[in-house]
Design an enzyme around this catalytic site. Structure first.
Site, PDB file in Angstrom:
ATOM      1  N   THR A 131      12.919   2.567   6.638  1.00 14.20           N
ATOM      2  CA  THR A 131      11.570   0.564   5.714  1.00 14.20           C
ATOM      3  C   THR A 131      13.236  -0.328   5.317  1.00 14.20           C
ATOM      4  O   THR A 131      13.068  -1.212   6.159  1.00 14.20           O
ATOM      5  CB  THR A 131      11.418   1.364   4.355  1.00 14.20           C
ATOM      6  OG1 THR A 131      10.509   2.502   4.704  1.00 14.20           O
ATOM      7  CG2 THR A 131      11.025   0.262   3.516  1.00 14.20           C
TER       8      THR A 131
ATOM      9  N   ARG B 145       7.334   5.586  13.731  1.00 12.17           N
ATOM     10  CA  ARG B 145       8.526   5.721  12.445  1.00 12.17           C
ATOM     11  C   ARG B 145       9.817   5.876  12.881  1.00 12.17           C
ATOM     12  O   ARG B 145       9.953   5.411  12.926  1.00 12.17           O
ATOM     13  CB  ARG B 145       7.678   6.868  12.214  1.00 12.17           C
ATOM     14  CG  ARG B 145       6.228   6.399  11.540  1.00 12.17           C
ATOM     15  CD  ARG B 145       6.289   6.887   9.987  1.00 12.17           C
ATOM     16  NE  ARG B 145       6.902   7.391   8.791  1.00 12.17           N
ATOM     17  CZ  ARG B 145       6.569   5.937   7.715  1.00 12.17           C
ATOM     18  NH1 ARG B 145       5.563   4.526   7.919  1.00 12.17           N
ATOM     19  NH2 ARG B 145       7.627   5.783   6.994  1.00 12.17           N
TER      20      ARG B 145
ATOM     21  N   GLU C  71      -6.679   2.441   9.268  1.00 12.86           N
ATOM     22  CA  GLU C  71      -6.144   1.550   9.436  1.00 12.86           C
ATOM     23  C   GLU C  71      -6.133   0.784  10.684  1.00 12.86           C
ATOM     24  O   GLU C  71      -6.659  -0.231  11.151  1.00 12.86           O
ATOM     25  CB  GLU C  71      -4.472   1.305   9.643  1.00 12.86           C
ATOM     26  CG  GLU C  71      -3.910   1.989   7.935  1.00 12.86           C
ATOM     27  CD  GLU C  71      -2.858   2.335   7.797  1.00 12.86           C
ATOM     28  OE1 GLU C  71      -1.807   2.114   9.121  1.00 12.86           O
ATOM     29  OE2 GLU C  71      -1.864   2.637   6.943  1.00 12.86           O
TER      30      GLU C  71
ATOM     31  N   ASN D 101      10.302  -6.386   7.327  1.00 13.45           N
ATOM     32  CA  ASN D 101      11.128  -5.437   7.687  1.00 13.45           C
ATOM     33  C   ASN D 101      10.122  -4.925   8.878  1.00 13.45           C
ATOM     34  O   ASN D 101      10.440  -4.254   9.606  1.00 13.45           O
ATOM     35  CB  ASN D 101      11.442  -4.212   7.174  1.00 13.45           C
ATOM     36  CG  ASN D 101       9.873  -3.784   6.363  1.00 13.45           C
ATOM     37  OD1 ASN D 101       8.652  -4.033   6.709  1.00 13.45           O
ATOM     38  ND2 ASN D 101       9.987  -2.544   6.136  1.00 13.45           N
TER      39      ASN D 101
ATOM     40  N   ARG E  51      13.450  -1.959  13.625  1.00  7.25           N
ATOM     41  CA  ARG E  51      13.649  -2.605  12.342  1.00  7.25           C
ATOM     42  C   ARG E  51      15.081  -2.859  12.089  1.00  7.25           C
ATOM     43  O   ARG E  51      15.732  -4.148  11.996  1.00  7.25           O
ATOM     44  CB  ARG E  51      13.235  -2.173  11.142  1.00  7.25           C
ATOM     45  CG  ARG E  51      11.804  -2.209  10.998  1.00  7.25           C
ATOM     46  CD  ARG E  51      11.343  -0.920   9.664  1.00  7.25           C
ATOM     47  NE  ARG E  51      10.040  -1.093   9.134  1.00  7.25           N
ATOM     48  CZ  ARG E  51       9.866  -0.176   8.498  1.00  7.25           C
ATOM     49  NH1 ARG E  51       9.629   0.654   8.563  1.00  7.25           N
ATOM     50  NH2 ARG E  51       8.603   0.105   8.311  1.00  7.25           N
TER      51      ARG E  51
ATOM     52  N   LYS F 220       4.821  -8.003  11.804  1.00  5.21           N
ATOM     53  CA  LYS F 220       5.104  -8.789  10.260  1.00  5.21           C
ATOM     54  C   LYS F 220       5.132 -10.036  10.970  1.00  5.21           C
ATOM     55  O   LYS F 220       5.370 -10.289  11.434  1.00  5.21           O
ATOM     56  CB  LYS F 220       5.799  -8.071   9.539  1.00  5.21           C
ATOM     57  CG  LYS F 220       5.059  -6.018   9.147  1.00  5.21           C
ATOM     58  CD  LYS F 220       5.639  -5.902   7.899  1.00  5.21           C
ATOM     59  CE  LYS F 220       5.764  -4.426   7.609  1.00  5.21           C
ATOM     60  NZ  LYS F 220       6.281  -4.050   6.373  1.00  5.21           N
TER      61      LYS F 220
ATOM     62  N   HIS G 195       5.299  -2.666  10.579  1.00  2.00           N
ATOM     63  CA  HIS G 195       4.561  -1.268  10.198  1.00  2.00           C
ATOM     64  C   HIS G 195       3.908  -0.074  11.026  1.00  2.00           C
ATOM     65  O   HIS G 195       3.851  -0.577  11.799  1.00  2.00           O
ATOM     66  CB  HIS G 195       2.900  -2.177   8.903  1.00  2.00           C
ATOM     67  CG  HIS G 195       2.595  -0.977   8.418  1.00  2.00           C
ATOM     68  ND1 HIS G 195       2.602  -0.650   7.369  1.00  2.00           N
ATOM     69  CD2 HIS G 195       1.359  -0.293   8.646  1.00  2.00           C
ATOM     70  CE1 HIS G 195       2.000   0.341   7.111  1.00  2.00           C
ATOM     71  NE2 HIS G 195       0.776   0.871   8.207  1.00  2.00           N
TER      72      HIS G 195
ATOM     73  N   PHE H 211       7.121  -4.598  -6.537  1.00  2.38           N
ATOM     74  CA  PHE H 211       7.472  -5.256  -5.066  1.00  2.38           C
ATOM     75  C   PHE H 211       6.223  -6.173  -4.617  1.00  2.38           C
ATOM     76  O   PHE H 211       5.318  -6.422  -3.541  1.00  2.38           O
ATOM     77  CB  PHE H 211       8.306  -4.727  -4.287  1.00  2.38           C
ATOM     78  CG  PHE H 211       8.235  -3.862  -3.988  1.00  2.38           C
ATOM     79  CD1 PHE H 211       6.862  -3.611  -3.181  1.00  2.38           C
ATOM     80  CD2 PHE H 211       8.679  -2.322  -4.311  1.00  2.38           C
ATOM     81  CE1 PHE H 211       6.129  -1.948  -2.036  1.00  2.38           C
ATOM     82  CE2 PHE H 211       7.854  -0.973  -3.187  1.00  2.38           C
ATOM     83  CZ  PHE H 211       6.670  -1.319  -2.764  1.00  2.38           C
TER      84      PHE H 211
ATOM     85  N   TYR I 164      -2.513  -2.376   1.042  1.00  5.98           N
ATOM     86  CA  TYR I 164      -1.121  -1.985   0.418  1.00  5.98           C
ATOM     87  C   TYR I 164      -1.669  -1.283  -1.185  1.00  5.98           C
ATOM     88  O   TYR I 164      -0.733  -1.070  -1.529  1.00  5.98           O
ATOM     89  CB  TYR I 164      -0.567  -2.935   0.432  1.00  5.98           C
ATOM     90  CG  TYR I 164       0.709  -2.963   1.778  1.00  5.98           C
ATOM     91  CD1 TYR I 164       1.139  -1.350   2.178  1.00  5.98           C
ATOM     92  CD2 TYR I 164       0.073  -4.280   2.888  1.00  5.98           C
ATOM     93  CE1 TYR I 164       2.249  -1.963   3.437  1.00  5.98           C
ATOM     94  CE2 TYR I 164       0.989  -4.292   3.883  1.00  5.98           C
ATOM     95  CZ  TYR I 164       2.320  -3.399   4.245  1.00  5.98           C
ATOM     96  OH  TYR I 164       2.682  -3.393   5.129  1.00  5.98           O
TER      97      TYR I 164
HETATM   98  P1  GDP Z   1       7.073   2.202   5.515  1.00  9.00           P
HETATM   99  O1  GDP Z   1       6.298   3.274   5.414  1.00  9.00           O
HETATM  100  O2  GDP Z   1       8.673   2.018   6.001  1.00  9.00           O
HETATM  101  O3  GDP Z   1       6.726   0.585   5.806  1.00  9.00           O
HETATM  102  O4  GDP Z   1       7.570   1.624   4.304  1.00  9.00           O
HETATM  103  P2  GDP Z   1       6.883   1.806   2.397  1.00  9.00           P
HETATM  104  O5  GDP Z   1       5.477   2.207   2.943  1.00  9.00           O
HETATM  105  O6  GDP Z   1       8.000   2.413   1.122  1.00  9.00           O
HETATM  106  O7  GDP Z   1       6.560   0.610   2.188  1.00  9.00           O
HETATM  107  C1  GDP Z   1       5.463  -0.304   3.026  1.00  9.00           C
HETATM  108  C2  GDP Z   1       6.294  -1.888   2.702  1.00  9.00           C
HETATM  109  O8  GDP Z   1       6.235  -2.556   1.721  1.00  9.00           O
HETATM  110  C3  GDP Z   1       7.477  -1.847   3.411  1.00  9.00           C
HETATM  111  O9  GDP Z   1       7.454  -1.966   5.100  1.00  9.00           O
HETATM  112  C4  GDP Z   1       7.977  -2.870   3.193  1.00  9.00           C
HETATM  113  O10 GDP Z   1       7.566  -4.652   3.766  1.00  9.00           O
HETATM  114  C5  GDP Z   1       7.543  -3.286   0.973  1.00  9.00           C
HETATM  115  N1  GDP Z   1       8.688  -2.760   0.731  1.00  9.00           N
HETATM  116  C6  GDP Z   1       8.894  -1.232  -0.191  1.00  9.00           C
HETATM  117  N2  GDP Z   1       9.709  -1.393  -1.038  1.00  9.00           N
HETATM  118  C7  GDP Z   1      10.096  -2.748  -1.011  1.00  9.00           C
HETATM  119  C8  GDP Z   1      10.708  -3.823  -1.709  1.00  9.00           C
HETATM  120  O11 GDP Z   1      11.886  -2.452  -2.699  1.00  9.00           O
HETATM  121  N3  GDP Z   1      10.781  -4.629  -1.842  1.00  9.00           N
HETATM  122  C9  GDP Z   1       9.845  -5.368  -1.358  1.00  9.00           C
HETATM  123  N4  GDP Z   1       9.856  -6.782  -1.413  1.00  9.00           N
HETATM  124  N5  GDP Z   1       9.560  -5.248  -0.473  1.00  9.00           N
HETATM  125  C10 GDP Z   1       9.293  -3.582  -0.158  1.00  9.00           C
END
Ligand code: GDP
Length: 132
Positions: free
Chosen positions: A86, A80, A121, A107, A97, A4, A110, A52, A44
């Protein structure tokens, strides 16, 4: 996977690719690019109702990303595990991470969450002739 914008800005591309390949992932395709607003909203889309979402799209479009298409047995779950939770505050020691992310939003990486989404993807980022 994507490295990212935060991790690209902080100079972590080389270290991350080294750890990914050492963990046994083969790189099938690789590209540095910058997502447009529309790209990030599409990528997304599953999160579009989340509070968010705007922040996530702004973050993912603010600078270049490194997209890679990876191959391995159990690639999705192994990747993962390699990147960790996350939220970097909850990520296990030694995960990417834990090493490179700064916050829940920023973070560093992805990883696809299923084989089906990984195929979608990969097609999002790469033409067939760019995959080896
Ligand atoms: P991942 O599969 O671990 O990437 O997590 P998710 O699919 O739940 O979320 C996708 C992405 O959204 C995450 O990797 C973060 O970059 C972002 N994200 C998730 N939760 C939050 C949050 O509470 N705040 C913000 N700003 N970004 C978030």
């Amino acid at each position: 996977m994507m490295i990212k914008p935060d991790a690209v800005e902080n100079g972590h591309i080389g270290n991350i690719l080294e750890k990914v390949t050492t963990a046994g992932f083969k790189i099938k395709a690789l590209k540095m690019t910058q997502l447009t607003q529309r790209d990030a909203e599409l990528f997304y889309a599953v999160h579009k109702e989340r509070p968010f979402f705007g922040e996530l799209v702004a973050f993912m479009t603010r600078g270049p990303i490194l997209a890679a298409y990876l191959e391995k047995e159990n690639a999705v779950s192994d990747f993962r595990t390699l990147i960790g939770a996350t939220n970097p505050a909850e990520a296990a020691e030694g995960t990417l991470r834990k090493l490179y992310a700064t916050s829940m939003g920023e973070n560093a990486l992805h990883g696809s969450d299923s084989d089906e989404n990984a195929a979608i993807e990969a097609a999002f980022h790469f033409a067939e002739r760019e995959c080896f």
